[in-house]
Design an enzyme around this catalytic site. Structure first.
Site, mmCIF file in Angstrom:
data_model
loop_
_atom_site.group_PDB
_atom_site.id
_atom_site.type_symbol
_atom_site.label_atom_id
_atom_site.label_comp_id
_atom_site.label_asym_id
_atom_site.label_seq_id
_atom_site.Cartn_x
_atom_site.Cartn_y
_atom_site.Cartn_z
ATOM 1 N N HIS A 1 -2.006 -0.863 -4.579
ATOM 2 C CA HIS A 1 -3.451 -0.922 -4.807
ATOM 3 C C HIS A 1 -4.020 0.487 -4.713
ATOM 4 O O HIS A 1 -3.325 1.434 -4.351
ATOM 5 C CB HIS A 1 -4.145 -1.890 -3.836
ATOM 6 C CG HIS A 1 -4.083 -1.496 -2.394
ATOM 7 N ND1 HIS A 1 -4.656 -2.238 -1.402
ATOM 8 C CD2 HIS A 1 -3.519 -0.432 -1.764
ATOM 9 C CE1 HIS A 1 -4.447 -1.662 -0.233
ATOM 10 N NE2 HIS A 1 -3.759 -0.563 -0.430
ATOM 11 N N SER B 1 0.844 -1.186 0.000
ATOM 12 C CA SER B 1 0.000 0.000 0.000
ATOM 13 C C SER B 1 0.889 1.249 0.000
ATOM 14 O O SER B 1 1.762 1.368 -0.839
ATOM 15 C CB SER B 1 -0.954 -0.061 1.199
ATOM 16 O OG SER B 1 -1.938 0.927 1.122
#
Length: 194
Positions: free
Chosen positions: A124, A99
């Site tokens: 993501h 992330s």
């Protein structure tokens, strides 16, 4: 950084000095991100980067990352500071950079972004939740889409991948091995020793 923090003892001449391990690493210009990114962690990392720049703006900084990611606003505080300070910043993934931690990994100085052989990197799109009136939901959705666009732009610019490819890859959790992160342009080299 919660839990047990080891201490090291240094001896010089007749005196001894005890340091927590993070303070001792900081003496060698090493910053360690080993937790989820929240405001407290971000403020600590930002303060360390600013301190090291003030101490010597020409000497490189080493940011070791093993983090599941976290808050985008806290993450951007670290990212922007990394771009703001004068020293080159080596980023080294030890374990996981997922992330926003992956964004920090690729934010290092180009040519100085590394992963250890068994590292895992994941990118993501941002996520968030909202409740309330339709207008409140629309405001939140607009904000999240704006953050997504910033993440796509940063990742594209720093990896050389097209914005379209990055947007497609970020649509869901996109996991990469160290080798795949090297091919993607997130890191510049896989290292096994210093």
């Amino acid at each position: 950084m919660n839990g047990y923090v080891p201490y090291v003892i240094e001896q010089s001449g007749l005196s001894e000095r005890s340091y927590d391990i993070y303070s001792r690493l900081l003496k060698d210009r090493i910053v360690f991100l080993g937790a989820a990114i929240d405001d407290q962690i971000a403020n600590s990392i930002v303060a360390q980067l600013l301190f090291l720049e003030a101490e010597n703006p020409k000497k490189d900084i080493y940011l070791y990352i093993n983090s599941p990611g976290g808050s985008t606003s806290a993450g951007f505080a670290i990212y922007d500071t990394m771009q703001f300070v004068k020293p080159s910043i080596h980023t080294i993934c030890t374990g996981m950079a997922a992330s926003f931690a992956a964004i920090l990994l690729l934010a290092g100085t180009k040519g100085k972004r590394f992963a250890l052989p068994n590292s895992e990197i994941m990118i993501h799109q941002p996520s968030g939740g909202a409740q309330g009136q339709a207008s409140d939901l629309a405001i939140t959705a607009k904000r999240i889409l704006g953050i997504r666009e910033k993440l796509v732009t940063v990742t594209s610019e720093r990896t050389g991948q097209s914005p379209e490819k990055v947007a497609k890859d970020m649509d869901r959790d996109y996991f990469m091995s160290a080798e795949e992160a090297l091919e993607y342009g997130i890191v510049d080299q896989i290292i096994t020793s210093v």
